[in-house]
Write a protein that holds these residues in place. Structure first.
Motif, mmCIF file in Angstrom:
data_model
loop_
_atom_site.group_PDB
_atom_site.id
_atom_site.type_symbol
_atom_site.label_atom_id
_atom_site.label_comp_id
_atom_site.label_asym_id
_atom_site.label_seq_id
_atom_site.Cartn_x
_atom_site.Cartn_y
_atom_site.Cartn_z
ATOM 1 N N CYS A 1 26.496 40.108 66.119
ATOM 2 C CA CYS A 1 27.685 40.681 66.749
ATOM 3 C C CYS A 1 28.174 39.803 67.892
ATOM 4 O O CYS A 1 27.385 39.438 68.787
ATOM 5 C CB CYS A 1 27.379 42.071 67.290
ATOM 6 N N ALA A 2 29.465 39.473 67.872
ATOM 7 C CA ALA A 2 30.080 38.836 69.032
ATOM 8 C C ALA A 2 30.165 39.896 70.125
ATOM 9 O O ALA A 2 30.823 40.915 69.955
ATOM 10 C CB ALA A 2 31.462 38.305 68.663
ATOM 11 N N ASP A 3 29.480 39.641 71.233
ATOM 12 C CA ASP A 3 29.278 40.690 72.247
ATOM 13 C C ASP A 3 29.944 40.311 73.564
ATOM 14 O O ASP A 3 29.427 39.518 74.345
ATOM 15 C CB ASP A 3 27.778 40.896 72.453
ATOM 16 N N CYS A 4 31.109 40.899 73.801
ATOM 17 C CA CYS A 4 31.810 40.713 75.073
ATOM 18 C C CYS A 4 31.540 41.875 76.023
ATOM 19 O O CYS A 4 32.111 41.929 77.119
ATOM 20 C CB CYS A 4 33.314 40.592 74.834
ATOM 21 N N LYS A 5 30.700 42.798 75.606
ATOM 22 C CA LYS A 5 30.424 43.995 76.412
ATOM 23 C C LYS A 5 29.343 43.764 77.460
ATOM 24 O O LYS A 5 29.465 44.212 78.612
ATOM 25 C CB LYS A 5 30.014 45.148 75.488
ATOM 26 N N LYS A 6 28.267 43.063 77.083
ATOM 27 C CA LYS A 6 27.108 43.019 77.979
ATOM 28 C C LYS A 6 27.408 42.296 79.290
ATOM 29 O O LYS A 6 26.958 42.735 80.351
ATOM 30 C CB LYS A 6 25.897 42.412 77.277
#
Length: 243
Positions: A80-85
């Motif tokens: 997953c491309a994760d821009c949240k963390k």
């Protein structure tokens, strides 16, 4: 030819596996190899979902265009491309961050794909086959539900791994386009009709360029699953479209 280059040439998509597990130690090495990939600012803008629940694998078969080999693969990973963390960490530290935008997503997708390919290369070194599943980008509502995907997390890459059967090992790897069509020196060069026909000529075999290209366009580019992927990715993009 050294062993790394040879493995890159030999590797092909594997969709049929022997009925034996991948040892946990090998699995952990593959996952660690993924984490050793180059990353923008060393941020590792991805999260890897290790799919071990058989019921979830069975659901992924359905949400990824009914591909039954997903359910029987001994290892399934969703990158997953994760821009949240990082956004959450900024908030935790009392920063005032802007919301993630499309540029952040594109950077994260790049990080994610590089990590996934590292996993593929590591698996190949053990003799473990792999197959990319682009359909993970389809059916966003269902993928979000079954994978519990929050805002700013995009399932960019899915990989399945297993020990190839003898038939898969002996299967001929599909031919690639000639490098002169793929590598352009310094700047992009639009290809004319003659070069396009030359580039894809090996695909046509005993068919005309027009017949083969029309059939491929209808089967792939104009297919229902391609349209669904475009719709789903558009839905994911909406959360990144900030003013």
């Amino acid at each position: 030819m050294n062993e790394i280059i040879k493995s890159l040439y030999d590797r092909k998509s594997v969709r049929v596996y022997e009925d034996r597990p991948i040892p946990e130690k090998m699995k952990q090495i593959i996952l660690e190899a993924a984490a050793q990939a180059p990353s923008a600012g060393c941020q590792q803008l991805y999260t890897i979902l290790d799919i071990t629940d058989q019921k979830l694998k069975d659901e992924l078969v359905k949400t990824c265009d009914n591909q039954p080999f997903i359910a029987t693969a001994p290892m399934v990973l969703v990158f997953c491309a994760d821009c949240k963390k990082w956004y959450d960490a900024y908030l935790e530290a009392g920063c005032s961050p802007r919301k993630p935008g499309v540029g952040d997503l594109m950077l994260a997708v790049t990080d994610t794909a590089i990590a996934a390919q590292n996993a593929v290369v590591a698996a190949q070194s053990f003799g473990i086959g792999s197959c990319y599943i682009g359909d993970i980008m389809e059916n966003c509502e269902e993928q979000r539900r079954i994978l519990n995907l929050p805002e700013y997390v995009f399932p960019a890459v899915m990989l399945v791994f297993g020990w190839p059967t003898k038939q898969q090992l002996e299967r001929t790897k599909p031919q690639r386009c000639d490098q002169k069509h793929i590598v352009h020196e310094n700047t992009y060069r639009s290809m004319d009709g003659n070069e396009l026909r030359e580039m894809f000529g090996y695909q046509c075999k005993n068919r005309s360029f027009e017949d083969w290209m029309n059939a491929f366009c209808n089967r792939k580019y104009g297919s229902d699953f391609a349209k669904e992927m475009t719709r789903s990715v558009g839905e994911y993009l909406k959360q990144f479209e900030n003013e």
